[in-house]
Scaffold this active site. Structure first.
Site, PDB file in Angstrom:
ATOM      1  N   GLU A  99       0.842  -1.206   0.000  1.00 31.09           N
ATOM      2  CA  GLU A  99       0.000   0.000   0.000  1.00 31.09           C
ATOM      3  C   GLU A  99       0.873   1.251   0.000  1.00 31.09           C
ATOM      4  OE1 GLU A  99      -2.876   1.269  -0.185  1.00 31.09           O
ATOM      5  OE2 GLU A  99      -4.477  -0.106   0.427  1.00 31.09           O
ATOM      6  N   ASN A 136     -10.354   5.480   2.794  1.00 34.97           N
ATOM      7  CA  ASN A 136      -9.518   5.232   1.612  1.00 34.97           C
ATOM      8  C   ASN A 136      -9.696   6.343   0.576  1.00 34.97           C
ATOM      9  OD1 ASN A 136      -7.622   3.138   1.074  1.00 34.97           O
ATOM     10  ND2 ASN A 136      -9.208   1.606   1.451  1.00 34.97           N
ATOM     11  N   ASP A 148     -10.401   1.643  -3.326  1.00 36.99           N
ATOM     12  CA  ASP A 148      -9.255   1.568  -2.413  1.00 36.99           C
ATOM     13  C   ASP A 148      -8.443   2.854  -2.567  1.00 36.99           C
ATOM     14  OD1 ASP A 148      -6.942   0.635  -0.882  1.00 36.99           O
ATOM     15  OD2 ASP A 148      -7.720  -1.376  -1.185  1.00 36.99           O
TER      16      ASP A 148
END
Length: 291
Positions: free
Chosen positions: A16, A147, A197
């Site tokens: 991430e 997110n 996301d």
């Protein structure tokens, strides 16, 4: 536009927060679950990593060099040379139940970070660091997994998503005060069942969003029109970012977590880092400025 290529088959559990360092010409990213910080040099293919003492939700470049990291128990300035981490602010929540997730700096260098609970209950929030502590931002409704945080090129629009809700909202953003107003629905993905996301914005103001579970990254115009989709050979892209010498390389982190053995056999590159060339360049990430 080309097909995405896997440039680092790292089998990361939950890669991430990719951040491109213009000064280093290198890609930084995290594996939240490991937990670890990673650095990848595309020119040499050199890859380094540093273990972290707690789940690392997101990172930002530091104005004075180095990195800022939102760990489960607080915000830290990382000294990778000495292996020391200086606490800037404690986490504004019960670290036994929650952690930081997606986050980045606005165009002025103010850090924002969202949270989520370990059991995915809708008790997450969005916070801004004011130089001393985290200030909770009052958003309408509950947040399960914060997110999709990104800003328009002029910094006057903030985008924010709640993954399970399958929605992205836009806000007017006061660049002087960091206040939010005029909340409106930017993307409603419920009809297609897509989970937003991480995200980024290119220099033309288009919003690039990873669609976790759908195996693709989509580009949306500032008006919310879906312009194109980039399909990957894995199902769980987590976040795109722009990098390379001309900021026309799109890097995409992906996840391996919660995949069955059968899925991993079909998608052996799950958890890898992908890249492809795009027409419109991105923007450099603003470095962290504490006050």
């Amino acid at each position: 536009m080309t097909t995405p290529a896997c440039i680092l088959d790292g089998h990361f559990d939950l890669a991430e927060s990719p951040v491109w360092s213009v000064a280093e010409q290198a890609l930084w990213f995290v594996d939240i679950n490991a937990p670890a910080l990673h650095r990848y040099d595309p020119a040499s293919a050199a890859h380094r990593h540093w273990s972290m003492p707690a789940a690392i939700g997101c990172i930002a470049l530091d104005r004075d060099g180095g990195l800022i990291a939102a760990l489960r128990n607080g915000l830290y300035r990382l000294d990778l040379t000495r292996g020391r981490h200086h606490l800037l602010a404690a986490a504004p929540y019960d670290a036994g139940l929650m952690r930081f997730n997606d986050g980045r700096c606005d165009r002025q260098g103010r850090l924002w970070a969202g949270t989520m609970t370990d059991d995915r209950r809708p008790h997450g929030a969005l916070y801004r660091f004011d130089g001393r502590q985290f200030v909770r931002q009052e958003l309408a409704g509950s947040i399960a997994i914060s997110n999709g945080l990104a800003w328009s090129p002029d910094g006057r629009i903030l985008y924010h998503a709640d993954t399970p809700a399958m929605q992205v909202h836009a806000y007017d953003y006061d660049i002087a005060t960091a206040e939010l107003s005029n909340r409106r629905l930017f993307l409603d993905l419920r009809a297609v069942g897509e989970r937003p996301d991480g995200a980024t914005v290119d220099s033309a103001g288009n919003y690039w969003l990873a669609l976790y579970g759908a195996g693709k990254v989509a580009q949306f115009s500032p008006a919310g029109e879906r312009l194109r989709e980039i399909h990957l050979p894995v199902k769980a892209p987590t976040m795109p970012c722009f990098g390379g010498p001309d900021l026309r390389t799109l890097f995409i982190t992906t996840a391996r977590q919660k995949h069955t053995p059968e899925e991993l056999e079909k998608m052996p590159l799950a958890g890898g880092i992908f890249s492809l060339r795009v027409e419109i360049p991105g923007l450099p990430e603003a470095p962290f400025i504490s006050a």
